[in-house]
Design an enzyme around this catalytic site. Structure first.
Site, PDB file in Angstrom:
ATOM      1  N   THR A 146     -26.124  20.047   2.836  1.00 28.93           N
ATOM      2  CA  THR A 146     -24.867  19.275   2.830  1.00 28.93           C
ATOM      3  C   THR A 146     -24.107  19.647   4.106  1.00 28.93           C
ATOM      4  O   THR A 146     -24.352  19.069   5.151  1.00 28.93           O
ATOM      5  CB  THR A 146     -24.017  19.559   1.568  1.00 28.93           C
ATOM      6  OG1 THR A 146     -23.775  20.949   1.464  1.00 28.93           O
ATOM      7  CG2 THR A 146     -24.723  19.059   0.325  1.00 28.93           C
ATOM      8  N   LYS A 168     -29.826  25.903  -0.404  1.00 33.45           N
ATOM      9  CA  LYS A 168     -28.768  25.107   0.193  1.00 33.45           C
ATOM     10  C   LYS A 168     -27.442  25.766  -0.159  1.00 33.45           C
ATOM     11  O   LYS A 168     -27.234  26.210  -1.296  1.00 33.45           O
ATOM     12  CB  LYS A 168     -28.785  23.688  -0.376  1.00 33.45           C
ATOM     13  CG  LYS A 168     -27.457  22.935  -0.250  1.00 33.45           C
ATOM     14  CD  LYS A 168     -26.683  22.962  -1.533  1.00 33.45           C
ATOM     15  CE  LYS A 168     -25.210  22.713  -1.460  1.00 33.45           C
ATOM     16  NZ  LYS A 168     -24.320  22.889  -0.471  1.00 33.45           N
ATOM     17  N   THR A 179     -22.129  27.868  -4.325  1.00 34.15           N
ATOM     18  CA  THR A 179     -22.557  26.471  -4.400  1.00 34.15           C
ATOM     19  C   THR A 179     -23.855  26.464  -3.757  1.00 34.15           C
ATOM     20  O   THR A 179     -23.968  26.347  -2.560  1.00 34.15           O
ATOM     21  CB  THR A 179     -21.769  25.472  -3.587  1.00 34.15           C
ATOM     22  OG1 THR A 179     -20.532  25.362  -4.125  1.00 34.15           O
ATOM     23  CG2 THR A 179     -22.403  24.100  -3.601  1.00 34.15           C
ATOM     24  N   GLU A 259     -19.313  28.019   5.858  1.00 32.72           N
ATOM     25  CA  GLU A 259     -18.494  27.030   6.550  1.00 32.72           C
ATOM     26  C   GLU A 259     -17.425  27.681   7.421  1.00 32.72           C
ATOM     27  O   GLU A 259     -16.526  28.342   6.942  1.00 32.72           O
ATOM     28  CB  GLU A 259     -17.801  26.137   5.524  1.00 32.72           C
ATOM     29  CG  GLU A 259     -18.753  25.170   4.842  1.00 32.72           C
ATOM     30  CD  GLU A 259     -18.164  24.548   3.588  1.00 32.72           C
ATOM     31  OE1 GLU A 259     -17.096  24.986   3.149  1.00 32.72           O
ATOM     32  OE2 GLU A 259     -18.801  23.610   3.059  1.00 32.72           O
ATOM     33  N   ASN A 378     -12.673  22.463   5.221  1.00 32.09           N
ATOM     34  CA  ASN A 378     -12.390  22.260   3.807  1.00 32.09           C
ATOM     35  C   ASN A 378     -11.150  21.423   3.547  1.00 32.09           C
ATOM     36  O   ASN A 378     -10.834  21.109   2.408  1.00 32.09           O
ATOM     37  CB  ASN A 378     -12.312  23.611   3.095  1.00 32.09           C
ATOM     38  CG  ASN A 378     -13.690  24.225   2.983  1.00 32.09           C
ATOM     39  OD1 ASN A 378     -14.568  23.657   2.360  1.00 32.09           O
ATOM     40  ND2 ASN A 378     -13.892  25.354   3.640  1.00 32.09           N
TER      41      ASN A 378
END
Lengths: 383, 383
Positions: A146, A168, A179, A259, A378
């Site tokens: 993603t 992932k 996640t 991220e 985010n």
């Protein structure tokens, strides 16, 4: 170096049209046997996505023959329609392989509350089935990305058997799984009960120790498939050790791809009364936005470490704590020691060492710093 | 509209040279009686600063005659030398006023691990004593500012008596008090036991409901002084109500001035089984970096709200949760309802309403969004 590295597995990754970018978004991993033993762990979040609700039933008998995964939509909080979509995907995989839907694990990742188009998904399953190949592991790993910047894969060799894996995840990494979708494969001969024991031992010290941003996902799934195709039965300790290595390798790949992070932070708590207390202290520091912003600013701010430790119930003397950053003891007996400006935080890897002086147990937690890029990614990207 | 608004108090704020900017950094608030009753609450952090360790002893007998506060250094984890500095400051205040040091509360705020120069502090106390005035409240409020952009003051009128107050704090606001120094004054006639009961009731629903960034400070202190100078004894409910109003007003001023925040977020949890569970759910959302970054991005991301609720142990049915943002019910029965893009998040004030459908209790938590400016301020500024 993928889920198809061990014998007895085929995989594929295809474009089902779920991602607006047109990138690969549907992956299929099939165990061709002769054994179909498996073990799985799922998110501890009580708000679970439809694929998790489905897959928890699938794994109960220890038999899993295929895992189908899609990115581009989490199928979480999409109502009864969403659950039926998950079910329909499992049925389509099953009919194409001539197996039962109750042996098909389904995983989804992407935006919560977004229902993917069922026909797109089913057409994607057909394409994935056609593309299945013994070299398909890397395609599958690409299809589950993603916000990941790189595909995460692993291969650990045993004596005549091996473990492969893909993952992932890039944020929302916090405790009791991130996640994170992970498929692990092995051609070792290991029964479902032993797989379960090995998987719980391995995840406890790998994925469960990641705490990127304190946020726990609704979709996390780790599934381990054993084909038995090597014909070799390793000892359970040997298998557990190799599995732990594979999981730790994937966990550190997830951490490095979090991220927007500038630093990977390893927090080690020494001399705790219990391992749980060491973990509680490590997590309290990993959850401190103030501390994580300081690391982003290359500031060896041990005061924020002590302020976090003080919020826990762990045994320690508040007047006798030691803290090191990158090996420099900036705080001894809860008073200033080495000059914090001598700690070089210019590299990506940062270590924090906390000595509680309260026992003999220890634990390590991995986290990231809090950066402008984290906020940007985010706030601009819905997930 | 300050700590000197009620009768019987003098205050001052002076430059002691602790702040490199040359701004006011030392404040003194004196109760001239005729009564000297008091109540105080302190940080729940187990790692407490030296002034907190000192002041906890001071307040035990319910008598406090003066509060001396400095910014420019927290005097936390500065060792025995730091405690002696706190003691010396209390002694200097006491001798200048002709009272006992054991009736002098000391508060400090600033960088942890930084010991202020004791001579600077003592000279500052002398200057503050000389400057004491019945109109000195605003100067005192200015002298306790650190990263605060505005001074925070309040005045609530009773029937012939009143409550005044000042607060410092701009981030690290989390539960069981924020990085927050608060002095409250009243000329009502209220005994120490009643003051304690009223103060605990008021802080429980005001300062304790702030959760700006989940970080708990080492120095938090709230002290309430009653001079009795009005000669009027209000009923305890009336006094508690006015005190709660004063504390809530200051708490919302703190929230509005949180470091780098773009939005003030009010999270209200309805129909919980217990008030504690409502609080647990509210705090879980207030602690979600993903949700707070989404608010910064003006994204009504209710999926991140549900993902946070799911991490709690509160009673609810994961398939039957309702969530509204700014009054728009974007999630009904855990499925998408109104289009999230219809929620206008352009203003500073954001409300999140969560219906747990599990009981009749409710609670509200206040927090802020997670912004680039928060990361900047807390990476560039050591505290």
């Amino acid at each position: 170096m993928s889920v198809t590295s061990p014998q007895g597995f085929r995989a594929s990754g295809v474009v089902a049209g779920l991602k607006s970018t047109g990138a690969k978004d549907l992956a299929l991993v099939v165990n061709d046997g002769p054994s179909f033993d498996s073990a799985s762990v799922f998110t501890a979040n009580r708000c679970k996505a439809n694929p998790v609700l489905w897959s928890q039933e699938v794994v109960k008998d220890g038999v899993v023959r295929a895992v189908v995964l899609n990115s581009g939509g989490a199928n979480c909080y999409t109502g009864p329609e969403g659950f039926q979509t998950t079910h329909a995907v499992a049925e389509r995989v099953a009919s194409s392989l001539g197996i039962g839907a109750i042996d098909v694990v389904v995983c989804s990742t992407g935006l919560i509350g977004l229902a993917n188009d069922r026909e797109d998904l089913l057409a994607g399953v057909d394409a994935a089935h056609s593309a299945l190949a013994a070299e398909g592991g890397p395609d599958a790993a690409a299809a589950i990305m993603t916000t990941d910047s790189v595909a995460k894969q692993v291969h650990v060799e045993g004596a005549g058997w091996s473990i492969g894996g893909m993952a992932k995840g890039a944020g929302m990494l916090a405790p009791q799984l991130a996640t994170m979708l992970v498929v692990l494969t092995t051609d070792a001969v290991v029964g479902a009960a032993d797989l379960d024991q090995a998987l719980r031992a391995a995840t406890r010290v790998s994925f469960d120790r990641l705490d990127s941003d304190g946020c726990m996902s609704t979709n996390d799934t780790v599934t381990l498939l054993a084909s038995g195709a090597s014909g070799i039965t390793p000892s359970l300790p040997d298998f557990t050790q190799a599995l732990t290595r594979a999981c730790s390798d994937l966990a550190l790949q997830l951490l490095a791809d979090a991220e927007g992070a500038d630093h990977e932070i390893t927090i080690t708590v020494l001399n705790a009364a219990t391992e749980d207390e060491a973990l509680e202290v490590g997590r309290s520091v990993a959850r401190s936005n103030l501390f994580k912003a300081a690391v982003f600013g290359k500031d060896a701010n041990w005061g924020r470490v002590l302020a976090s430790i003080g919020t826990t119930q762990a045994a320690f003397d508040p007047a006798d704590l030691d803290v090191a950053m990158n090996g420099v003891w900036v705080c001894r007996s809860s008073t200033p020691a080495a000059d914090p400006s001598t700690v070089d935080l210019s590299g990506r890897e940062v270590t924090v060492t906390i000595d509680l002086k309260a026992g003999a147990e220890r634990a390590t937690i991995w986290t990231n710093d809090l950066t402008h890029a984290y906020v940007h990614e985010n706030s601009a990207y819905s997930s």
